[in-house]
Scaffold this motif. Structure first.
Motif, mmCIF file in Angstrom:
data_model
loop_
_atom_site.group_PDB
_atom_site.id
_atom_site.type_symbol
_atom_site.label_atom_id
_atom_site.label_comp_id
_atom_site.label_asym_id
_atom_site.label_seq_id
_atom_site.Cartn_x
_atom_site.Cartn_y
_atom_site.Cartn_z
ATOM 1 N N PHE A 1 0.840 -1.205 0.000
ATOM 2 C CA PHE A 1 0.000 0.000 0.000
ATOM 3 C C PHE A 1 0.874 1.255 0.000
ATOM 4 C CE2 PHE A 1 -2.946 -2.744 2.821
ATOM 5 C CZ PHE A 1 -3.245 -3.538 1.726
ATOM 6 N N SER A 2 1.911 1.239 0.840
ATOM 7 C CA SER A 2 2.807 2.394 0.906
ATOM 8 C C SER A 2 3.591 2.544 -0.388
ATOM 9 C CB SER A 2 3.773 2.228 2.090
ATOM 10 O OG SER A 2 3.067 2.108 3.306
ATOM 11 N N ALA A 3 4.011 1.410 -0.963
ATOM 12 C CA ALA A 3 4.791 1.463 -2.201
ATOM 13 C C ALA A 3 3.946 1.988 -3.356
ATOM 14 C CB ALA A 3 5.339 0.074 -2.538
ATOM 15 N N LEU A 4 2.673 1.604 -3.397
ATOM 16 C CA LEU A 4 1.802 2.000 -4.502
ATOM 17 C C LEU A 4 1.670 3.512 -4.595
ATOM 18 C CD1 LEU A 4 -0.016 0.826 -6.714
ATOM 19 C CD2 LEU A 4 -1.919 0.947 -5.106
ATOM 20 N N ARG A 5 1.631 4.177 -3.446
ATOM 21 C CA ARG A 5 1.467 5.630 -3.446
ATOM 22 C C ARG A 5 2.679 6.328 -4.061
ATOM 23 N NH1 ARG A 5 -0.105 9.201 1.930
ATOM 24 N NH2 ARG A 5 -0.450 11.177 0.865
ATOM 25 N N ARG A 6 3.841 5.707 -3.952
ATOM 26 C CA ARG A 6 5.052 6.314 -4.512
ATOM 27 C C ARG A 6 5.283 5.917 -5.967
ATOM 28 N NH1 ARG A 6 6.690 5.378 0.954
ATOM 29 N NH2 ARG A 6 7.302 3.230 0.518
ATOM 30 N N ILE A 7 4.761 4.764 -6.371
ATOM 31 C CA ILE A 7 5.004 4.265 -7.732
ATOM 32 C C ILE A 7 3.957 4.792 -8.710
ATOM 33 C CG2 ILE A 7 5.093 2.184 -9.149
ATOM 34 C CD1 ILE A 7 6.114 0.716 -6.643
ATOM 35 N N LYS A 8 2.689 4.697 -8.325
ATOM 36 C CA LYS A 8 1.599 5.097 -9.230
ATOM 37 C C LYS A 8 1.133 6.498 -8.836
ATOM 38 C CE LYS A 8 -2.442 2.968 -11.410
ATOM 39 N NZ LYS A 8 -3.212 4.192 -11.640
ATOM 40 N N THR A 9 1.827 7.484 -9.344
ATOM 41 C CA THR A 9 1.559 8.877 -9.000
ATOM 42 C C THR A 9 0.668 9.526 -10.054
ATOM 43 O OG1 THR A 9 3.532 9.639 -10.172
ATOM 44 C CG2 THR A 9 3.797 9.020 -7.857
ATOM 45 N N TRP A 10 0.348 10.810 -9.827
ATOM 46 C CA TRP A 10 -0.496 11.531 -10.787
ATOM 47 C C TRP A 10 0.177 11.660 -12.143
ATOM 48 C CZ3 TRP A 10 -5.381 12.033 -9.773
ATOM 49 C CH2 TRP A 10 -5.813 12.123 -8.459
ATOM 50 N N SER B 1 0.741 -0.805 -17.315
ATOM 51 C CA SER B 1 0.175 -2.157 -17.331
ATOM 52 C C SER B 1 0.299 -2.799 -15.955
ATOM 53 C CB SER B 1 0.895 -3.015 -18.384
ATOM 54 O OG SER B 1 2.248 -3.213 -17.996
ATOM 55 N N ASN B 2 -0.490 -3.819 -15.757
ATOM 56 C CA ASN B 2 -0.484 -4.522 -14.472
ATOM 57 C C ASN B 2 0.875 -5.168 -14.214
ATOM 58 O OD1 ASN B 2 -1.756 -5.405 -12.095
ATOM 59 N ND2 ASN B 2 -2.115 -7.427 -12.995
ATOM 60 N N MET B 3 1.488 -5.720 -15.277
ATOM 61 C CA MET B 3 2.788 -6.378 -15.116
ATOM 62 C C MET B 3 3.860 -5.363 -14.736
ATOM 63 S SD MET B 3 4.958 -8.727 -17.815
ATOM 64 C CE MET B 3 3.756 -10.047 -17.720
ATOM 65 N N ARG B 4 3.836 -4.195 -15.355
ATOM 66 C CA ARG B 4 4.827 -3.169 -15.047
ATOM 67 C C ARG B 4 4.664 -2.680 -13.604
ATOM 68 N NH1 ARG B 4 8.074 0.442 -17.869
ATOM 69 N NH2 ARG B 4 8.466 2.412 -16.808
#
Length: 389
Positions: A327-336, A342-345
């Motif tokens: 959850f914490s990683a997602l906020r830093r990786i998938k930004t605005w 893609s899901n794999m990336r």
């Protein structure tokens, strides 16, 4: 994934009712279908709840609130932050959900307490600050320079961060001397209704009875409540480790084996006979005390039931924190600015980020550098350019 859920032996969540509810929670519904899928409340969440339970003590609750208010006072003003930063003092907001950050915040506050007091004193008297800032700094200064706060800060900083026994906790006396605070017993009255009249004329004994002992009592009661014996039978699987087995006689070990067999019997064919043989063999062999359960899988390959039992032992969920790191990683990786991928990336970037200690390994990178470069180099780049060279 075509997994055989009849072999599901554990499920772990935090303590929210939707997941952990014993009547209609997710864990109850899954266990109704697969009885061996025992629920394990995340140990890290339990530990954090132990710390939170201490807030039922008014003194502890007030101390934590004052720490929060002081940090907020500095964080919400650029002028105040410049003062605290110029003193080489770093403060972290006290976060209730990020366990490590919570302990880190209290520890930093305790380490820099004298610097914080000096900054507040400067701000409350200096002509360079407006009346609102001066008034706010004076109010906070008066709140955090009381005997109760100074002593409790020292106790909480030690026990919330490390949770270990220490022989001398009243080191707050040194802090009190540095900030010019006189530690003294509060005024007593014959009929006291707001606090207890502790029968002591010694300062150390008074604060030990009024703050230190109640704090420890609350910790012990909360640990006993939060870490109950509901999963003891499941964790009896760890008794198959040699360093634990040799401490038991054959009758005690046989009882452990029967307990394990009653839980996981359908998954462990001929377990009781194999386990007794496993016990007898290790009585004659030597074993490195640092050997982990996972290291015994190779040793137990000729004992399939024992091998399966050891696999179940290392499968039992202890904490869900490693899962929540996504959850914490997602906020830093998938930004605005990078919201479409893609899901794999996304999954690959998350794995690299979460397990960056492995990817930082020079040898690991050298072994996979060519493979990674070829993968990205041979792919067609889908960039829409306005001009071609």
């Amino acid at each position: 994934m075509k997994l055989d859920l009849n072999k599901c032996v554990g499920q772990g969540y935090d303590g929210c009712a939707t997941m952990a509810g014993c009547i209609s929670g997710v864990q109850k519904r899954i266990k109704d279908m697969y009885p061996r899928a025992h629920f394990f409340h995340c140990a890290s969440h339990r530990f954090n709840l132990v710390i939170n339970d201490l807030n039922v003590l008014p003194e502890v609750r007030n101390c934590i609130t004052k720490i929060k208010d002081t940090i907020t006072f500095f964080k919400e003003s650029a002028v105040c932050m410049n003062v605290i930063n110029s003193s080489n003092c770093k403060l972290t907001r006290l976060c209730e959900t990020r366990f490590v950050e919570k302990h880190k915040s209290v520890r930093q506050f305790n380490e820099k307490f004298i610097v914080i007091v000096e900054c507040l004193e400067e701000m409350s008297t200096s002509k360079h600050f407006n009346s609102k800032t001066k008034q706010g700094s004076l109010e906070i200064l008066n709140a955090i320079t009381t005997p109760n706060f100074v002593i409790l800060l020292s106790i909480i900083a030690k026990y919330s961060a490390k949770f270990e026994f220490i022989s001398t906790i009243l080191q707050a006396e040194e802090t009190a001397i540095k900030i010019g605070l006189e530690l003294k017993i509060p005024r007593r009255a014959i009929r006291q209704t707001q606090r207890d009249n502790y029968p002591s004329n010694n300062i150390n004994d008074f604060f030990r009875q009024s703050l230190f002992i109640p704090y420890l009592d609350s910790i012990i009661m909360s640990i006993s409540d939060r870490f109950s014996d509901e999963n003891v039978k499941s964790f009896s699987l760890f008794n198959l480790h040699r360093k634990i087995m040799i401490k038991m006689n054959i009758e005690e070990f046989s009882e452990v084996v029967k307990s394990i067999n009653s839980l996981y019997g359908p998954l462990l064919d001929n377990f009781e006979e194999e386990a007794i043989t496993w016990y007898e063999i290790w009585l004659k062999k030597t074993c490195d005390p640092n050997t982990q359960i996972i290291d015994l899988l190779e040793e137990s390959k000729y004992y399939p039931a024992v091998n399966t039992a050891l696999q179940i032992a290392i499968t039992l969920p202890a904490t869900s924190c490693s899962v929540e790191r996504t959850f914490s990683a997602l906020r830093r990786i998938k930004t605005w600015v990078r919201s479409t991928m893609s899901n794999m990336r996304l999954s690959s970037l998350a794995l690299i980020h979460i397990h960056k200690n492995r990817f930082d390994d020079t040898l690991f990178f050298e072994n996979h550098k060519t493979e990674v470069m070829n993968h990205f180099g041979l792919n067609v780049r889908r960039l829409s350019l306005l001009f071609d060279s």
